[in-house]
Write a protein that holds these residues in place. Structure first.
Motif, PDB file in Angstrom:
ATOM      1  N   GLU A   1     -45.962  74.799  66.856  1.00 25.78           N
ATOM      2  CA  GLU A   1     -46.483  74.749  68.121  1.00 25.78           C
ATOM      3  C   GLU A   1     -45.377  74.270  69.300  1.00 25.78           C
ATOM      4  OE1 GLU A   1     -50.764  73.455  69.860  1.00 25.78           O
ATOM      5  OE2 GLU A   1     -49.615  71.696  68.918  1.00 25.78           O
ATOM      6  N   GLU A   2     -44.326  73.469  68.599  1.00 25.59           N
ATOM      7  CA  GLU A   2     -43.356  73.021  69.469  1.00 25.59           C
ATOM      8  C   GLU A   2     -42.009  73.692  69.233  1.00 25.59           C
ATOM      9  OE1 GLU A   2     -43.259  68.882  68.960  1.00 25.59           O
ATOM     10  OE2 GLU A   2     -45.571  68.519  69.603  1.00 25.59           O
ATOM     11  N   GLY A   3     -41.798  74.467  68.030  1.00 23.79           N
ATOM     12  CA  GLY A   3     -40.634  75.151  67.632  1.00 23.79           C
ATOM     13  C   GLY A   3     -39.847  74.279  66.998  1.00 23.79           C
ATOM     14  N   PHE A   4     -38.811  74.846  66.545  1.00 24.04           N
ATOM     15  CA  PHE A   4     -37.882  74.244  65.632  1.00 24.04           C
ATOM     16  C   PHE A   4     -36.370  75.098  65.527  1.00 24.04           C
ATOM     17  CE2 PHE A   4     -40.230  77.098  62.937  1.00 24.04           C
ATOM     18  CZ  PHE A   4     -39.137  77.724  62.275  1.00 24.04           C
ATOM     19  N   PRO A   5     -35.332  74.532  65.278  1.00 27.12           N
ATOM     20  CA  PRO A   5     -33.940  75.405  65.198  1.00 27.12           C
ATOM     21  C   PRO A   5     -34.191  76.312  64.102  1.00 27.12           C
ATOM     22  CG  PRO A   5     -33.801  73.144  65.534  1.00 27.12           C
ATOM     23  CD  PRO A   5     -34.947  73.066  65.126  1.00 27.12           C
ATOM     24  N   ILE A   6     -33.663  77.661  64.372  1.00 29.20           N
ATOM     25  CA  ILE A   6     -33.545  78.824  63.492  1.00 29.20           C
ATOM     26  C   ILE A   6     -32.362  78.286  62.600  1.00 29.20           C
ATOM     27  CG2 ILE A   6     -33.191  81.161  62.992  1.00 29.20           C
ATOM     28  CD1 ILE A   6     -34.639  81.789  65.594  1.00 29.20           C
ATOM     29  N   SER A   7     -32.610  78.187  61.189  1.00 25.09           N
ATOM     30  CA  SER A   7     -31.703  77.939  60.357  1.00 25.09           C
ATOM     31  C   SER A   7     -30.707  79.149  59.796  1.00 25.09           C
ATOM     32  CB  SER A   7     -32.025  77.509  58.996  1.00 25.09           C
ATOM     33  OG  SER A   7     -33.087  78.251  58.322  1.00 25.09           O
ATOM     34  N   ARG A   8     -29.582  78.594  59.278  1.00 19.66           N
ATOM     35  CA  ARG A   8     -28.702  79.740  58.820  1.00 19.66           C
ATOM     36  C   ARG A   8     -29.427  80.766  57.758  1.00 19.66           C
ATOM     37  NH1 ARG A   8     -24.732  77.095  54.523  1.00 19.66           N
ATOM     38  NH2 ARG A   8     -26.365  76.157  53.214  1.00 19.66           N
ATOM     39  N   ASP A   9     -30.269  80.411  56.840  1.00 18.40           N
ATOM     40  CA  ASP A   9     -30.769  81.255  56.013  1.00 18.40           C
ATOM     41  C   ASP A   9     -31.853  82.036  56.797  1.00 18.40           C
ATOM     42  OD1 ASP A   9     -30.648  81.523  52.932  1.00 18.40           O
ATOM     43  OD2 ASP A   9     -32.858  81.364  53.224  1.00 18.40           O
ATOM     44  N   LEU A  10     -32.766  81.428  57.478  1.00 14.83           N
ATOM     45  CA  LEU A  10     -34.058  82.261  58.116  1.00 14.83           C
ATOM     46  C   LEU A  10     -33.032  83.450  59.064  1.00 14.83           C
ATOM     47  CD1 LEU A  10     -36.480  83.094  59.158  1.00 14.83           C
ATOM     48  CD2 LEU A  10     -36.541  80.833  60.804  1.00 14.83           C
ATOM     49  N   HIS A  11     -32.126  82.936  59.744  1.00 15.98           N
ATOM     50  CA  HIS A  11     -31.389  84.131  60.430  1.00 15.98           C
ATOM     51  C   HIS A  11     -30.786  85.388  59.858  1.00 15.98           C
ATOM     52  CE1 HIS A  11     -28.282  85.904  63.262  1.00 15.98           C
ATOM     53  NE2 HIS A  11     -29.291  85.521  64.119  1.00 15.98           N
ATOM     54  N   HIS A  12     -30.216  84.809  58.664  1.00 20.32           N
ATOM     55  CA  HIS A  12     -29.601  85.690  57.783  1.00 20.32           C
ATOM     56  C   HIS A  12     -30.713  86.807  57.404  1.00 20.32           C
ATOM     57  CE1 HIS A  12     -27.732  87.787  54.303  1.00 20.32           C
ATOM     58  NE2 HIS A  12     -28.947  87.680  53.662  1.00 20.32           N
ATOM     59  N   TRP A  13     -31.953  86.442  57.184  1.00 17.22           N
ATOM     60  CA  TRP A  13     -32.939  87.356  56.779  1.00 17.22           C
ATOM     61  C   TRP A  13     -33.509  88.068  57.706  1.00 17.22           C
ATOM     62  CZ3 TRP A  13     -32.650  89.369  52.022  1.00 17.22           C
ATOM     63  CH2 TRP A  13     -32.256  88.598  50.994  1.00 17.22           C
ATOM     64  N   MET A  14     -33.445  87.479  59.270  1.00 16.54           N
ATOM     65  CA  MET A  14     -34.065  87.953  60.291  1.00 16.54           C
ATOM     66  C   MET A  14     -32.891  89.210  60.537  1.00 16.54           C
ATOM     67  SD  MET A  14     -34.942  84.855  62.483  1.00 16.54           S
ATOM     68  CE  MET A  14     -34.697  85.579  64.132  1.00 16.54           C
ATOM     69  N   VAL A  15     -31.871  89.103  60.441  1.00 18.63           N
ATOM     70  CA  VAL A  15     -30.717  90.191  60.631  1.00 18.63           C
ATOM     71  C   VAL A  15     -30.953  91.289  59.415  1.00 18.63           C
ATOM     72  CG1 VAL A  15     -28.366  90.646  60.776  1.00 18.63           C
ATOM     73  CG2 VAL A  15     -29.301  88.578  61.705  1.00 18.63           C
ATOM     74  N   THR A  16     -31.163  90.818  58.106  1.00 19.50           N
ATOM     75  CA  THR A  16     -31.303  91.894  57.147  1.00 19.50           C
ATOM     76  C   THR A  16     -32.736  92.707  57.379  1.00 19.50           C
ATOM     77  OG1 THR A  16     -30.376  90.265  55.776  1.00 19.50           O
ATOM     78  CG2 THR A  16     -31.543  91.952  54.592  1.00 19.50           C
ATOM     79  N   ASP A  17     -33.799  92.184  57.793  1.00 19.27           N
ATOM     80  CA  ASP A  17     -34.800  92.767  58.063  1.00 19.27           C
ATOM     81  C   ASP A  17     -35.261  93.181  59.625  1.00 19.27           C
ATOM     82  OD1 ASP A  17     -35.516  92.668  55.228  1.00 19.27           O
ATOM     83  OD2 ASP A  17     -36.233  90.651  55.499  1.00 19.27           O
ATOM     84  N   GLU A  18     -34.334  93.218  60.301  1.00 20.45           N
ATOM     85  CA  GLU A  18     -34.704  93.318  61.905  1.00 20.45           C
ATOM     86  C   GLU A  18     -35.442  94.678  62.076  1.00 20.45           C
ATOM     87  OE1 GLU A  18     -32.209  93.807  65.989  1.00 20.45           O
ATOM     88  OE2 GLU A  18     -31.016  93.680  64.106  1.00 20.45           O
ATOM     89  N   GLU A  19     -35.021  95.738  61.110  1.00 21.12           N
ATOM     90  CA  GLU A  19     -35.874  96.746  61.428  1.00 21.12           C
ATOM     91  C   GLU A  19     -37.306  96.715  61.129  1.00 21.12           C
ATOM     92  OE1 GLU A  19     -35.866 101.589  59.737  1.00 21.12           O
ATOM     93  OE2 GLU A  19     -34.034 100.385  59.618  1.00 21.12           O
ATOM     94  N   LEU A  20     -37.752  96.248  59.968  1.00 22.19           N
ATOM     95  CA  LEU A  20     -39.038  95.774  59.731  1.00 22.19           C
ATOM     96  C   LEU A  20     -39.694  95.027  60.574  1.00 22.19           C
ATOM     97  CD1 LEU A  20     -38.381  95.197  55.749  1.00 22.19           C
ATOM     98  CD2 LEU A  20     -39.667  97.151  57.145  1.00 22.19           C
ATOM     99  N   ILE A  21     -38.957  93.899  61.273  1.00 20.92           N
ATOM    100  CA  ILE A  21     -39.633  92.906  62.066  1.00 20.92           C
ATOM    101  C   ILE A  21     -39.946  93.536  63.553  1.00 20.92           C
ATOM    102  CG2 ILE A  21     -38.783  90.850  63.938  1.00 20.92           C
ATOM    103  CD1 ILE A  21     -37.529  89.789  61.309  1.00 20.92           C
ATOM    104  N   ARG A  22     -39.044  94.508  63.818  1.00 16.35           N
ATOM    105  CA  ARG A  22     -39.284  95.534  65.011  1.00 16.35           C
ATOM    106  C   ARG A  22     -40.170  96.364  64.970  1.00 16.35           C
ATOM    107  NH1 ARG A  22     -35.368  95.090  69.213  1.00 16.35           N
ATOM    108  NH2 ARG A  22     -33.484  94.195  68.805  1.00 16.35           N
ATOM    109  N   ALA A  23     -40.532  96.807  63.737  1.00 19.52           N
ATOM    110  CA  ALA A  23     -41.570  97.826  63.578  1.00 19.52           C
ATOM    111  C   ALA A  23     -43.068  97.064  63.812  1.00 19.52           C
ATOM    112  CB  ALA A  23     -41.674  98.392  62.216  1.00 19.52           C
ATOM    113  N   SER A  24     -42.994  95.567  63.752  1.00 18.41           N
ATOM    114  CA  SER A  24     -44.248  95.001  63.622  1.00 18.41           C
ATOM    115  C   SER A  24     -44.424  94.159  65.230  1.00 18.41           C
ATOM    116  CB  SER A  24     -44.470  93.833  62.540  1.00 18.41           C
ATOM    117  OG  SER A  24     -45.307  92.933  62.841  1.00 18.41           O
ATOM    118  N   GLU A  25     -45.249  94.819  66.009  1.00 18.19           N
ATOM    119  CA  GLU A  25     -45.416  94.081  67.219  1.00 18.19           C
ATOM    120  C   GLU A  25     -45.876  92.574  67.289  1.00 18.19           C
ATOM    121  OE1 GLU A  25     -48.182  94.278  71.364  1.00 18.19           O
ATOM    122  OE2 GLU A  25     -48.442  95.823  69.800  1.00 18.19           O
ATOM    123  N   PRO A  26     -46.509  91.974  66.368  1.00 21.18           N
ATOM    124  CA  PRO A  26     -46.731  90.579  66.192  1.00 21.18           C
ATOM    125  C   PRO A  26     -45.640  89.971  65.619  1.00 21.18           C
ATOM    126  CG  PRO A  26     -48.695  91.752  65.133  1.00 21.18           C
ATOM    127  CD  PRO A  26     -47.587  92.798  65.399  1.00 21.18           C
TER     128      PRO A  26
END
Length: 543
Positions: free
Chosen positions: A145-170
């Motif tokens: 609800e309040e959020g937390f800082p994005i970690s290095r590992d989470l960000h790495h996989w966000m970058v890796t899977d950016e295309e898949l993330i963008r393909a999902s509106e939610p």
């Protein structure tokens, strides 16, 4: 014991005579410590840590996935299998008629097994919990609800899977801001997930498997062309199981039974007991050769038999875990004689990787070794409607070959990579350990256990040993021995292994391909020592 590994420890190793938590994200470790500080036990803390990990490490785990718990309580070790079964509409014919030769790896059609994690939390808490159910989920809700800082590992996989993330509106609404991926340190807020967790907090497990939250998920899945339905969620229940065990060098090692691959690690230990490992230098070609050839023999047996035991005519576990059979398999390993060898590959199907393992021990001596996963990074990359829940794609590992041991059938559990471990000595809890990384899980456990029991290392030293992973893991489709190139002996060992016939590839000093391991060791005086993997974002906290 003396440090025979010849390594410099990269982070501290907290010690305590009371509570200790080791998790792959520091916020989850803090949650566990807070729960213990409020009078909760290790089982309470494990549920709270598990829920928190599903929020702060959403690329690895979440309420849309599975979880396995191994629990030491009053001298007894028990296990809970929190893996889900395929839906009743999930058939080979469905995919074959669509022209598929394999189940899709991503999307709603890969999300065909009921998530078992919420039920696992409820069962562990119902049997052992001291604090209220609402208290255990509150930290996860606050981080969502309040959020937390994005970690290095989470960000790495966000970058890796950016295309898949963008393909999902939610998913885009969660991980993008103004059309761009969020950065490390940015606040990640998940209001939809917070609302789902609140439903679970108020109505218990039934919210997920019978209530309005379940209806919201199944309606979205049906609308989007998926196969899970209300009756599949109604039917789901995990199960309490008796862990498998073998004795290695006087220590009893415990793993989860099938559908977990845990028995593969026990088979490896049985085989290596035929060698005097302590006299084989840990960084030598001889060590890696024995380890890898042992792994090949065991994976052949694992892949022949491992599936949902309710759908298997026979999994000959007594034979597979016998010392006599281990001696037979060990005799098949080519000898260490310095000459080129006829080294044969073993090609398993490619396994997913993203997983979160944590270990907790409390002041009363209770211990929980638990592991959870979405299977691939971000699982199916399918978020069900407005629930904020990313579904696992564990079911994509089923085969469409009717003769395959892990063939897809309705209401079946798949071959499962998750395998939390425990070790006891003369009935007393000695160690809790586990790791991320599909095919790498039994291999890294082998590294950790031999590090502890053969080479006299601390848990921090064992976790930080240069690691290897053999085979088709982390999405790589070839038979290669991958080794971390961190100490001077590694390149020499790699050259020797190549001469012997192995395909060797050197990786960086602390490569994420090797996964993230955590562990706790308890000595004969009750001193707890804990460590997390430097490759991740975790922390071991004592109190």
């Amino acid at each position: 014991m003396p440090n025979k590994g010849g390594i410099a420890v990269k982070n501290i190793m907290p010690m305590s005579y009371k509570n200790l938590v080791a998790a792959p994200h520091y916020l989850a470790s803090q949650v566990g410590t807070q729960i213990l500080g409020r009078g909760g036990n290790a089982m309470d803390a494990s549920v709270a840590v598990s829920a928190a990990l599903g929020v702060v490490y959403p690329h690895m785990t979440g309420i849309g996935g599975d979880a396995f718990f191994m629990i030491h309580h009053k001298g007894t070790i028990s296990g809970f299998n929190g893996s889900g079964r395929s839906g009743h509409l999930a058939t080979r014919e469905y995919y074959l008629n669509k022209g598929c030769n394999a189940i899709p790896g991503r999307g709603v059609e890969s999300a065909i097994t009921v998530p078992g994690m919420a039920d696992a939390w409820w069962e562990v808490w119902s049997r052992y919990g001291k604090l209220s159910w609402m208290e255990l989920l509150q930290p996860a809700i606050e981080y969502a609800e309040e959020g937390f800082p994005i970690s290095r590992d989470l960000h790495h996989w966000m970058v890796t899977d950016e295309e898949l993330i963008r393909a999902s509106e939610p998913m885009s609404r969660v991980f993008l801001e103004n059309g761009k991926l969020k950065n490390p340190g940015d606040r990640l807020v998940q209001p939809a997930l917070a609302a789902s967790l609140k439903s679970l907090q108020l109505d218990g497990r039934d919210a997920f498997y019978k209530g309005a939250l379940m209806k919201a998920m199944t309606e979205a899945i049906g609308r989007d062309g998926g196969l899970l339905r209300e009756e599949d969620f109604h039917r789901h229940h995990g199960e309490w199981v008796e862990p498998l065990t073998v004795n290695y060098r006087g220590y009893d090692v415990f793993e989860m039974p099938p559908n977990s691959q845990g028995f593969s690690a026990l088979m490896m230990l049985n085989m290596l007991e035929n060698a005097d490992m302590g006299k084989i230098p840990r960084h030598s070609a001889d060590f890696y050769h024995l380890a890898v050839e042992t792994i090949k023999q065991v994976f052949t047996e694992r892949d022949r038999y491992l599936t949902d035991p309710l759908f298997a005519a026979d999994i000959p576990m007594e034979k597979l875990l016998s010392k006599a059979y281990a001696k037979e398999l060990f005799a098949k390993i080519s000898k260490i004689d310095g000459a080129p060898m006829d080294v044969k590959p073993h090609l398993s199907p490619v396994l997913g990787q993203d997983t979160a393992y944590a270990a907790i021990v409390d002041a009363e001596g209770n211990g929980v070794s638990f592991i959870q996963s979405l299977y691939y990074d971000f699982g199916s990359c399918y978020m069900a409607g407005d629930t904020g829940i990313i579904f696992q794609n564990r079911g994509s590992y089923f085969s469409l070959d009717a003769d395959h041991v892990n063939t897809l059938e309705p209401m079946k559990r798949s071959f499962h990579t998750l395998m939390p471990a425990m070790i006891s000595k003369d009935g007393a809890l000695y160690a809790l350990l586990g790791t991320q990384g599909g095919e790498g899980q039994p291999q890294t456990q082998l590294s950790l256990i031999t590090g502890l029991l053969d080479y006299g290392l601390t848990i921090a030293e064992a976790i930080e040993l240069p690691r290897w992973v053999y085979g088709r893991t982390w999405g790589m489709d070839n038979d290669v021995l991958r080794m971390e190139n961190r100490c001077p002996e590694t390149e020499e060992a790699a050259c020797e292994l190549a001469f012997r016939g192995h395909q060797v590839q050197l990786f960086g000093s602390w490569d994420r391909i090797m996964g993230q391991a955590q562990g706790i060791v308890i000595d004969g005086n009750g001193l707890r020592s804990g460590a997390v993997d430097p490759r991740g974002d975790g922390m071991a906290i004592s109190s």
